[in-house]
Design a protein around this motif. Sequence first.
Motif, PDB file in Angstrom:
ATOM      1  N   ASP A 148       0.407  -5.983   1.952  1.00 51.24           N
ATOM      2  CA  ASP A 148      -0.871  -5.377   2.312  1.00 51.24           C
ATOM      3  C   ASP A 148      -1.666  -4.905   1.104  1.00 51.24           C
ATOM      4  O   ASP A 148      -2.875  -4.654   1.205  1.00 51.24           O
ATOM      5  CB  ASP A 148      -0.660  -4.215   3.281  1.00 51.24           C
ATOM      6  CG  ASP A 148       0.241  -3.137   2.694  1.00 51.24           C
ATOM      7  OD1 ASP A 148       0.853  -3.380   1.638  1.00 51.24           O
ATOM      8  OD2 ASP A 148       0.340  -2.052   3.306  1.00 51.24           O
ATOM      9  N   ALA A 149      -1.013  -4.777  -0.061  1.00 51.23           N
ATOM     10  CA  ALA A 149      -1.722  -4.337  -1.268  1.00 51.23           C
ATOM     11  C   ALA A 149      -2.152  -5.505  -2.150  1.00 51.23           C
ATOM     12  O   ALA A 149      -2.820  -5.298  -3.166  1.00 51.23           O
ATOM     13  CB  ALA A 149      -0.824  -3.405  -2.083  1.00 51.23           C
ATOM     14  N   LEU A 150      -1.801  -6.726  -1.778  1.00 46.45           N
ATOM     15  CA  LEU A 150      -2.152  -7.896  -2.577  1.00 46.45           C
ATOM     16  C   LEU A 150      -3.650  -8.167  -2.472  1.00 46.45           C
ATOM     17  O   LEU A 150      -4.213  -8.229  -1.380  1.00 46.45           O
ATOM     18  CB  LEU A 150      -1.367  -9.113  -2.088  1.00 46.45           C
ATOM     19  CG  LEU A 150      -1.381 -10.360  -2.969  1.00 46.45           C
ATOM     20  CD1 LEU A 150      -0.773 -10.081  -4.329  1.00 46.45           C
ATOM     21  CD2 LEU A 150      -0.642 -11.494  -2.275  1.00 46.45           C
ATOM     22  N   GLN A 176       6.584   5.371   1.163  1.00 46.97           N
ATOM     23  CA  GLN A 176       6.393   4.095   0.484  1.00 46.97           C
ATOM     24  C   GLN A 176       4.981   3.976  -0.082  1.00 46.97           C
ATOM     25  O   GLN A 176       4.785   3.465  -1.184  1.00 46.97           O
ATOM     26  CB  GLN A 176       6.677   2.943   1.447  1.00 46.97           C
ATOM     27  CG  GLN A 176       8.150   2.778   1.781  1.00 46.97           C
ATOM     28  CD  GLN A 176       8.390   1.683   2.800  1.00 46.97           C
ATOM     29  OE1 GLN A 176       7.445   1.177   3.419  1.00 46.97           O
ATOM     30  NE2 GLN A 176       9.654   1.320   2.991  1.00 46.97           N
ATOM     31  N   LYS A 177       4.004   4.435   0.680  1.00 47.79           N
ATOM     32  CA  LYS A 177       2.630   4.392   0.182  1.00 47.79           C
ATOM     33  C   LYS A 177       2.461   5.253  -1.063  1.00 47.79           C
ATOM     34  O   LYS A 177       1.798   4.878  -2.022  1.00 47.79           O
ATOM     35  CB  LYS A 177       1.670   4.858   1.279  1.00 47.79           C
ATOM     36  CG  LYS A 177       1.486   3.828   2.398  1.00 47.79           C
ATOM     37  CD  LYS A 177       0.480   4.336   3.424  1.00 47.79           C
ATOM     38  CE  LYS A 177       0.277   3.313   4.536  1.00 47.79           C
ATOM     39  NZ  LYS A 177      -0.690   3.796   5.544  1.00 47.79           N
ATOM     40  N   GLU A 178       3.074   6.440  -1.048  1.00 51.08           N
ATOM     41  CA  GLU A 178       2.973   7.312  -2.217  1.00 51.08           C
ATOM     42  C   GLU A 178       3.637   6.686  -3.434  1.00 51.08           C
ATOM     43  O   GLU A 178       3.078   6.716  -4.539  1.00 51.08           O
ATOM     44  CB  GLU A 178       3.618   8.665  -1.891  1.00 51.08           C
ATOM     45  CG  GLU A 178       2.871   9.465  -0.832  1.00 51.08           C
ATOM     46  CD  GLU A 178       3.588  10.765  -0.503  1.00 51.08           C
ATOM     47  OE1 GLU A 178       4.657  11.017  -1.113  1.00 51.08           O
ATOM     48  OE2 GLU A 178       3.091  11.518   0.364  1.00 51.08           O
ATOM     49  N   GLU A 179       4.839   6.094  -3.245  1.00 52.59           N
ATOM     50  CA  GLU A 179       5.520   5.441  -4.374  1.00 52.59           C
ATOM     51  C   GLU A 179       4.720   4.259  -4.898  1.00 52.59           C
ATOM     52  O   GLU A 179       4.622   4.049  -6.104  1.00 52.59           O
ATOM     53  CB  GLU A 179       6.901   4.973  -3.930  1.00 52.59           C
ATOM     54  CG  GLU A 179       7.855   6.111  -3.614  1.00 52.59           C
ATOM     55  CD  GLU A 179       9.182   5.603  -3.098  1.00 52.59           C
ATOM     56  OE1 GLU A 179       9.333   4.366  -3.012  1.00 52.59           O
ATOM     57  OE2 GLU A 179      10.059   6.427  -2.763  1.00 52.59           O
ATOM     58  N   ARG A 180       4.131   3.491  -3.971  1.00 52.89           N
ATOM     59  CA  ARG A 180       3.344   2.338  -4.401  1.00 52.89           C
ATOM     60  C   ARG A 180       2.108   2.781  -5.186  1.00 52.89           C
ATOM     61  O   ARG A 180       1.734   2.176  -6.187  1.00 52.89           O
ATOM     62  CB  ARG A 180       2.934   1.521  -3.179  1.00 52.89           C
ATOM     63  CG  ARG A 180       2.216   0.229  -3.536  1.00 52.89           C
ATOM     64  CD  ARG A 180       2.129  -0.712  -2.342  1.00 52.89           C
ATOM     65  NE  ARG A 180       1.317  -0.173  -1.262  1.00 52.89           N
ATOM     66  CZ  ARG A 180       1.785   0.240  -0.095  1.00 52.89           C
ATOM     67  NH1 ARG A 180       3.073   0.180   0.148  1.00 52.89           N
ATOM     68  NH2 ARG A 180       0.970   0.717   0.825  1.00 52.89           N
ATOM     69  N   ALA A 181       1.479   3.851  -4.718  1.00 52.74           N
ATOM     70  CA  ALA A 181       0.296   4.342  -5.429  1.00 52.74           C
ATOM     71  C   ALA A 181       0.652   4.807  -6.833  1.00 52.74           C
ATOM     72  O   ALA A 181      -0.071   4.550  -7.800  1.00 52.74           O
ATOM     73  CB  ALA A 181      -0.349   5.484  -4.630  1.00 52.74           C
ATOM     74  N   LYS A 182       1.802   5.498  -6.974  1.00 51.44           N
ATOM     75  CA  LYS A 182       2.231   5.936  -8.304  1.00 51.44           C
ATOM     76  C   LYS A 182       2.541   4.743  -9.199  1.00 51.44           C
ATOM     77  O   LYS A 182       2.188   4.731 -10.380  1.00 51.44           O
ATOM     78  CB  LYS A 182       3.465   6.825  -8.180  1.00 51.44           C
ATOM     79  CG  LYS A 182       3.201   8.149  -7.487  1.00 51.44           C
ATOM     80  CD  LYS A 182       4.504   8.954  -7.361  1.00 51.44           C
ATOM     81  CE  LYS A 182       4.276  10.272  -6.619  1.00 51.44           C
ATOM     82  NZ  LYS A 182       5.524  11.036  -6.468  1.00 51.44           N
TER      83      LYS A 182
END
Length: 534
Positions: A304-306, A508-514
């Motif tokens: 979803d972040a691609l 998971q969203k927080e880790e991905r953002a970091k």
Amino acid sequence: MLYFWPCMDELKTLSKGVDYTAKTFAGLEEVLAQELNDLGASDVEIITRGVSFRGDDALLYKANYQLRSALRILKPIGVFEIKNEKQLYEKVQRIDWTEVFNIDQTFVVEANVYYSELTHSQFVALRTKDAIVDQFRAKMGKRPWVNTEASDIYVDVHISHDVCTISLDSSGESLHKRGYRVAADKAPISEVLAAGMILLSGWKKDCDFIDPMCGSGTIAIEAALYAMDIPAGYYRDHYAFMSWKDFNADLWEEIKTTANDSMGEFDHKIVASDRSDKAVGIAKTNIKKAGLHKDITLKVSYFDALEVEEEKGILIFNPPYGKRLEEKGELRDLYRGIGDVLKQKYSGFEAWIISPNYEAAKFVGLRPSMRIPLFNGPIEARLIKFEMYQGSKRGEASLDRRAKKYDKGESSQRTDGGRRFEKRDNRPPRSESEQADRPSGFRRKSEGDHHDKRRIESGSKFRKDSDNKRGGFDKGKPRRFERSGEERSRFRKDKERKDDQIQVWESQKEERAKRITKKDEPEEKGPPKRRKRL
């Protein structure tokens, strides 16, 4: 030249360099037949998990070097009928094996048995080996040795309905071993299956190619080989036919040179991504081994972040699967998430997903336009095609119909919903007796019968006073849901699981953002240039 003993009255012989069989996975027979036709093969005929064809030595070399969807190329040297192991031994000995290979060469026998009196494939391979060895010992006083690891000669025995076919395997090791994979993640997809999926998709090399769950990078690498016309066997050094007595080294070099000269450029992008740092590291190693690190854009990213840069493209990917995911219910959530991303970000794209669990794939929430049965090794799977449109096919058709009506002056001022409510409002009014017979909770508000509502103490649900009088409840006490103890327990567990899943998603969203803020974005690559290959 292969010769057979003159006493072979029951043995059907096949001419040298004329008949061949290409083996593949179930479901890829048609694309393999098309590849053989493109190479110039004649008498192409689809068989079970393979294709039979006719050609010369040049075609044999081309098939091994250029076919993407073939597992091995066999050259039949004898076909006969057998009923027991004694007949097998005698008829294998009728082939003059001293004309096939030398005493100082090693060999190995592989057997496959279907619907026969002989049921054990290893026993068939053993008796075939005994017949070959005994013939050498009787003629030359010594025997050749067996080497199961790196043999010179590969003998294939296929028995079906008591018909035995003896073939020489011209490929040796399976053609799926291209030579570029030096590392692998969990359960990597076969190179032949990956290439077959790309050919089945009908990709015309005219748009971007994306594998958002790349794992070891096999699908992306096969897409790059196909897009730039790099032969499937470009990285491979050895084939079994090189050990044959009639091997033509000059013709082999000519075949390779001609195929290599057709390699070109690809004007679009090939993108591979995975959420796992480990998987992307493995894919990077394989891509670099193949010399395609400038042609494939590799990223660590969730699906979803691609980022999507084009309005048209194709996605082909192999989502993770397994018993653990099914037991935890993660497989359903995975496919539901895939469907949400496809709907939101990939309008105008085609998506091809291979999945062994068709029931779970239904949670994608899109209607598949094609389903092709395939086998991922021993696992039966489906290659499913989804087409994403601007809006939907039904919406576009509806707009076209409305436009035609407007041109003819037949357009309506009301929508379908308006007409439906108009019908409801035009109903004749009910008589007083009919209104009296209806429960007060079903009367219209316009009739002045506004029923009271009471809030249930245990939650935010509302109910009617009239319900307190039904089912044996005491008047004035709120009626609760009639659930058994097992249902209440299951309802509570479902709620707890959903709450836990929401917490996992948030973390998971927080880790991905970091991670995204810490890592530098890879610099953009220009279109690939024709390079000097390895």
